[in-house]
Design a protein around this motif. Structure first.
Motif, PDB file in Angstrom:
ATOM      1  N   GLY A  36       0.840  -1.195   0.000  1.00 56.16           N
ATOM      2  CA  GLY A  36       0.000   0.000   0.000  1.00 56.16           C
ATOM      3  C   GLY A  36       0.868   1.236   0.000  1.00 56.16           C
ATOM      4  N   GLU A  37       0.248   2.385   0.144  1.00 57.93           N
ATOM      5  CA  GLU A  37       0.968   3.654   0.026  1.00 57.93           C
ATOM      6  C   GLU A  37       1.508   4.169   1.356  1.00 57.93           C
ATOM      7  OE1 GLU A  37      -1.528   6.439  -1.961  1.00 57.93           O
ATOM      8  OE2 GLU A  37      -1.565   5.323  -3.853  1.00 57.93           O
ATOM      9  N   HIS A  38       0.937   3.746   2.464  1.00 58.31           N
ATOM     10  CA  HIS A  38       1.431   4.212   3.766  1.00 58.31           C
ATOM     11  C   HIS A  38       2.798   3.596   4.048  1.00 58.31           C
ATOM     12  CE1 HIS A  38       1.675   4.771   8.141  1.00 58.31           C
ATOM     13  NE2 HIS A  38       0.822   5.763   7.972  1.00 58.31           N
ATOM     14  N   PRO A  39       3.716   4.330   4.698  1.00 55.72           N
ATOM     15  CA  PRO A  39       5.054   3.785   4.964  1.00 55.72           C
ATOM     16  C   PRO A  39       5.062   2.480   5.744  1.00 55.72           C
ATOM     17  CG  PRO A  39       5.035   6.156   5.338  1.00 55.72           C
ATOM     18  CD  PRO A  39       3.611   5.757   5.089  1.00 55.72           C
ATOM     19  N   ARG A  40       4.018   2.215   6.513  1.00 58.75           N
ATOM     20  CA  ARG A  40       3.988   0.974   7.285  1.00 58.75           C
ATOM     21  C   ARG A  40       3.314  -0.174   6.543  1.00 58.75           C
ATOM     22  NH1 ARG A  40       6.013   0.542  11.876  1.00 58.75           N
ATOM     23  NH2 ARG A  40       4.869  -1.398  12.168  1.00 58.75           N
ATOM     24  N   GLN A  41       2.780   0.074   5.393  1.00 58.67           N
ATOM     25  CA  GLN A  41       2.109  -0.992   4.635  1.00 58.67           C
ATOM     26  C   GLN A  41       3.151  -1.731   3.788  1.00 58.67           C
ATOM     27  OE1 GLN A  41      -0.886   1.521   2.806  1.00 58.67           O
ATOM     28  NE2 GLN A  41      -2.427   0.863   4.288  1.00 58.67           N
ATOM     29  N   THR A  42       3.946  -2.540   4.483  1.00 58.55           N
ATOM     30  CA  THR A  42       5.050  -3.244   3.842  1.00 58.55           C
ATOM     31  C   THR A  42       5.063  -4.702   4.254  1.00 58.55           C
ATOM     32  OG1 THR A  42       6.599  -2.731   5.638  1.00 58.55           O
ATOM     33  CG2 THR A  42       6.472  -1.149   3.815  1.00 58.55           C
ATOM     34  N   VAL A  43       5.664  -5.520   3.407  1.00 61.19           N
ATOM     35  CA  VAL A  43       5.909  -6.928   3.738  1.00 61.19           C
ATOM     36  C   VAL A  43       7.371  -7.240   3.444  1.00 61.19           C
ATOM     37  CG1 VAL A  43       3.548  -7.710   3.299  1.00 61.19           C
ATOM     38  CG2 VAL A  43       5.216  -7.747   1.441  1.00 61.19           C
ATOM     39  N   THR A  44       7.928  -8.132   4.245  1.00 61.06           N
ATOM     40  CA  THR A  44       9.254  -8.670   3.992  1.00 61.06           C
ATOM     41  C   THR A  44       9.085 -10.148   3.703  1.00 61.06           C
ATOM     42  OG1 THR A  44      10.208  -7.075   5.541  1.00 61.06           O
ATOM     43  CG2 THR A  44      11.589  -8.923   4.878  1.00 61.06           C
ATOM     44  N   GLU A  45       9.482 -10.563   2.519  1.00 58.76           N
ATOM     45  CA  GLU A  45       9.282 -11.936   2.050  1.00 58.76           C
ATOM     46  C   GLU A  45      10.550 -12.755   2.300  1.00 58.76           C
ATOM     47  OE1 GLU A  45       7.520 -13.560  -2.073  1.00 58.76           O
ATOM     48  OE2 GLU A  45       9.554 -12.753  -2.225  1.00 58.76           O
ATOM     49  N   TYR A  46      10.363 -13.915   2.905  1.00 57.12           N
ATOM     50  CA  TYR A  46      11.463 -14.844   3.180  1.00 57.12           C
ATOM     51  C   TYR A  46      11.221 -16.118   2.391  1.00 57.12           C
ATOM     52  CZ  TYR A  46      12.584 -11.919   7.239  1.00 57.12           C
ATOM     53  OH  TYR A  46      12.926 -10.869   8.065  1.00 57.12           O
ATOM     54  N   GLY A  47      12.195 -16.498   1.582  1.00 60.08           N
ATOM     55  CA  GLY A  47      12.066 -17.715   0.803  1.00 60.08           C
ATOM     56  C   GLY A  47      11.436 -17.466  -0.554  1.00 60.08           C
ATOM     57  N   THR A  48      11.480 -18.487  -1.383  1.00 60.00           N
ATOM     58  CA  THR A  48      10.999 -18.348  -2.766  1.00 60.00           C
ATOM     59  C   THR A  48       9.994 -19.418  -3.160  1.00 60.00           C
ATOM     60  OG1 THR A  48      12.876 -19.672  -3.566  1.00 60.00           O
ATOM     61  CG2 THR A  48      13.153 -17.266  -3.516  1.00 60.00           C
ATOM     62  N   LYS A  49       9.663 -20.328  -2.270  1.00 59.28           N
ATOM     63  CA  LYS A  49       8.716 -21.385  -2.626  1.00 59.28           C
ATOM     64  C   LYS A  49       8.027 -21.907  -1.375  1.00 59.28           C
ATOM     65  CE  LYS A  49      12.371 -24.896  -2.496  1.00 59.28           C
ATOM     66  NZ  LYS A  49      13.086 -25.958  -3.260  1.00 59.28           N
ATOM     67  N   GLY A  50       6.961 -22.677  -1.596  1.00 59.27           N
ATOM     68  CA  GLY A  50       6.210 -23.257  -0.501  1.00 59.27           C
ATOM     69  C   GLY A  50       4.926 -22.500  -0.236  1.00 59.27           C
ATOM     70  N   PRO A  51       4.086 -23.024   0.638  1.00 59.61           N
ATOM     71  CA  PRO A  51       2.837 -22.345   0.990  1.00 59.61           C
ATOM     72  C   PRO A  51       3.112 -20.979   1.601  1.00 59.61           C
ATOM     73  CG  PRO A  51       2.902 -24.597   1.857  1.00 59.61           C
ATOM     74  CD  PRO A  51       4.271 -24.290   1.372  1.00 59.61           C
ATOM     75  N   GLU A  76      12.821 -21.713   6.251  1.00 62.10           N
ATOM     76  CA  GLU A  76      13.734 -22.849   6.127  1.00 62.10           C
ATOM     77  C   GLU A  76      13.007 -24.190   6.241  1.00 62.10           C
ATOM     78  OE1 GLU A  76      16.514 -21.965   9.161  1.00 62.10           O
ATOM     79  OE2 GLU A  76      17.602 -20.475   7.962  1.00 62.10           O
ATOM     80  N   ARG A  77      11.779 -24.154   6.713  1.00 65.34           N
ATOM     81  CA  ARG A  77      10.984 -25.379   6.851  1.00 65.34           C
ATOM     82  C   ARG A  77       9.879 -25.469   5.813  1.00 65.34           C
ATOM     83  NH1 ARG A  77      13.874 -24.136  10.699  1.00 65.34           N
ATOM     84  NH2 ARG A  77      14.731 -25.706  12.139  1.00 65.34           N
ATOM     85  N   GLY A  78      10.058 -24.733   4.729  1.00 70.91           N
ATOM     86  CA  GLY A  78       9.222 -24.962   3.564  1.00 70.91           C
ATOM     87  C   GLY A  78       8.125 -23.964   3.303  1.00 70.91           C
ATOM     88  N   PHE A  79       8.086 -22.850   4.036  1.00 67.42           N
ATOM     89  CA  PHE A  79       7.060 -21.843   3.802  1.00 67.42           C
ATOM     90  C   PHE A  79       7.652 -20.621   3.106  1.00 67.42           C
ATOM     91  CE2 PHE A  79       5.515 -24.337   7.347  1.00 67.42           C
ATOM     92  CZ  PHE A  79       4.177 -24.538   7.020  1.00 67.42           C
ATOM     93  N   ARG A  80       6.828 -19.965   2.344  1.00 66.98           N
ATOM     94  CA  ARG A  80       7.172 -18.663   1.775  1.00 66.98           C
ATOM     95  C   ARG A  80       6.547 -17.624   2.705  1.00 66.98           C
ATOM     96  NH1 ARG A  80       6.336 -17.366  -4.666  1.00 66.98           N
ATOM     97  NH2 ARG A  80       7.710 -15.542  -4.805  1.00 66.98           N
ATOM     98  N   VAL A  81       7.368 -16.963   3.488  1.00 67.21           N
ATOM     99  CA  VAL A  81       6.894 -16.187   4.630  1.00 67.21           C
ATOM    100  C   VAL A  81       6.830 -14.698   4.286  1.00 67.21           C
ATOM    101  CG1 VAL A  81       7.317 -15.619   7.051  1.00 67.21           C
ATOM    102  CG2 VAL A  81       7.872 -17.910   6.193  1.00 67.21           C
ATOM    103  N   TYR A  82       5.754 -14.057   4.748  1.00 67.80           N
ATOM    104  CA  TYR A  82       5.555 -12.628   4.528  1.00 67.80           C
ATOM    105  C   TYR A  82       5.392 -11.948   5.890  1.00 67.80           C
ATOM    106  CZ  TYR A  82       4.859 -14.047  -0.278  1.00 67.80           C
ATOM    107  OH  TYR A  82       5.033 -14.592  -1.532  1.00 67.80           O
ATOM    108  N   ASP A  83       6.484 -11.383   6.386  1.00 66.65           N
ATOM    109  CA  ASP A  83       6.483 -10.675   7.660  1.00 66.65           C
ATOM    110  C   ASP A  83       5.886  -9.290   7.396  1.00 66.65           C
ATOM    111  OD1 ASP A  83       6.957  -9.938  10.246  1.00 66.65           O
ATOM    112  OD2 ASP A  83       9.144  -9.966  10.102  1.00 66.65           O
TER     113      ASP A  83
END
Length: 275
Positions: A36-51, A76-83
């Motif tokens: 989104g446009e607000h400075p806090r509307q962010t995600v940090t993605e970890y990994g490239t595959k998995g649920p 590291e245990r198989g998830f594509r994580v979005y913090d």
């Protein structure tokens, strides 16, 4: 807002609207994005595959807390994580936090071919996560919700924080819940009561239309398991059958619950079963 692991590289990419990949050897590839446009509307993605697994941090709705280590652990245990970050109660009152969570979930689903993500929320983030899983047809947007020490009924936190013997965490939770609501339920009338009710996941419980949930508290948590019992009872009344509640010994809160090997394994197993 930007995680220590990513340092200035990813933060700069978020501000510019682009993404950048880094690797914290030997950890997963990490990328930062804006949903989104607000400075806090962010995600940090970890990994490239998995649920896909979306994480909503705690912090009394008032501050960021660092989930980068656990995000990497799940990746590291198989998830594509979005913090995922969201607007705090100092940025905007409720329901801005729900709006942000739903927007982030849509963004993550679009990035993953339309497949609904899993959702993990901690403490205040657990409140947002349980509402995301019950608001409207929650199951249509979320495959399952894990909530660690969820403040699932903020009005309960308001009451508990005023009791004799309330500790400093409970007193602060009361103050921040009131700031989130933007009103005092004891003096500001029906409209204020409606907002406090809207912040409670149990208000939105609808049974079969809600996402499956796994709710975890410790027995001496400053956010007591009564919050999860409220939600689980409302789900049963509404005909829901897939809400699991676990209470473990000790006083661990939020992410600290994952330090327990049994809790950690049960959360991982539940997520894999619902992926």
């Amino acid at each position: 807002m930007c995680r220590p692991l990513l340092a200035l590289l990813v933060c700069g990419a978020l501000l510019s609207g682009s993404s950048v990949a880094v690797r914290a050897a030997p950890g997963p590839v990490v990328r930062g994005y804006a949903y989104g446009e607000h400075p806090r509307q962010t995600v940090t993605e970890y990994g490239t595959k998995g649920p896909a697994l979306v994480i909503l941090h705690g912090g009394y709705w008032a501050e960021d807390t660092d989930w980068s280590d656990w995000a990497g652990w799940f990746a590291e245990r198989g998830f594509r994580v979005y913090d995922t970050d969201y607007r705090l109660n100092s940025d905007a009152p409720w329901d801005a936090q729900r709006v942000d969570a739903l927007a982030a979930l849509r963004w993550v689903a679009d990035r993953n071919g339309g497949v609904r993500p899993l959702l993990l929320g901690s403490s205040a983030g657990g409140q947002i996560a349980t509402v995301a899983g019950t608001y409207g047809a929650g199951a249509s947007r979320v495959r399952g919700v894990v909530a660690l020490s969820p403040v699932a009924t903020p009005y309960r936190a308001w009451v508990d924080g005023a009791r004799d013997g309330a500790d400093r965490n409970q007193r602060r939770l009361r103050r921040e819940a009131a700031r989130l609501a933007g009103c005092d339920p004891d003096r500001d009338g029906r409209r204020c009561w409606d907002r406090w009710a809207d912040m409670a996941a149990r208000t939105h419980a609808s049974g079969a239309e809600d996402a499956p949930m796994f709710l975890v508290h410790s027995a001496e948590d400053f956010v007591p398991a009564a919050h999860a019992h409220d939600l689980a009872f409302a789900q049963r009344v509404a005909g829901g059958t897939d809400t699991r509640l676990r209470v473990v010994p000790g006083a661990a809160h939020g992410a600290k619950l994952l330090d327990d090997d049994g809790v950690r394994r049960s959360v991982l197993r539940w997520l894999r079963e619902h992926a």
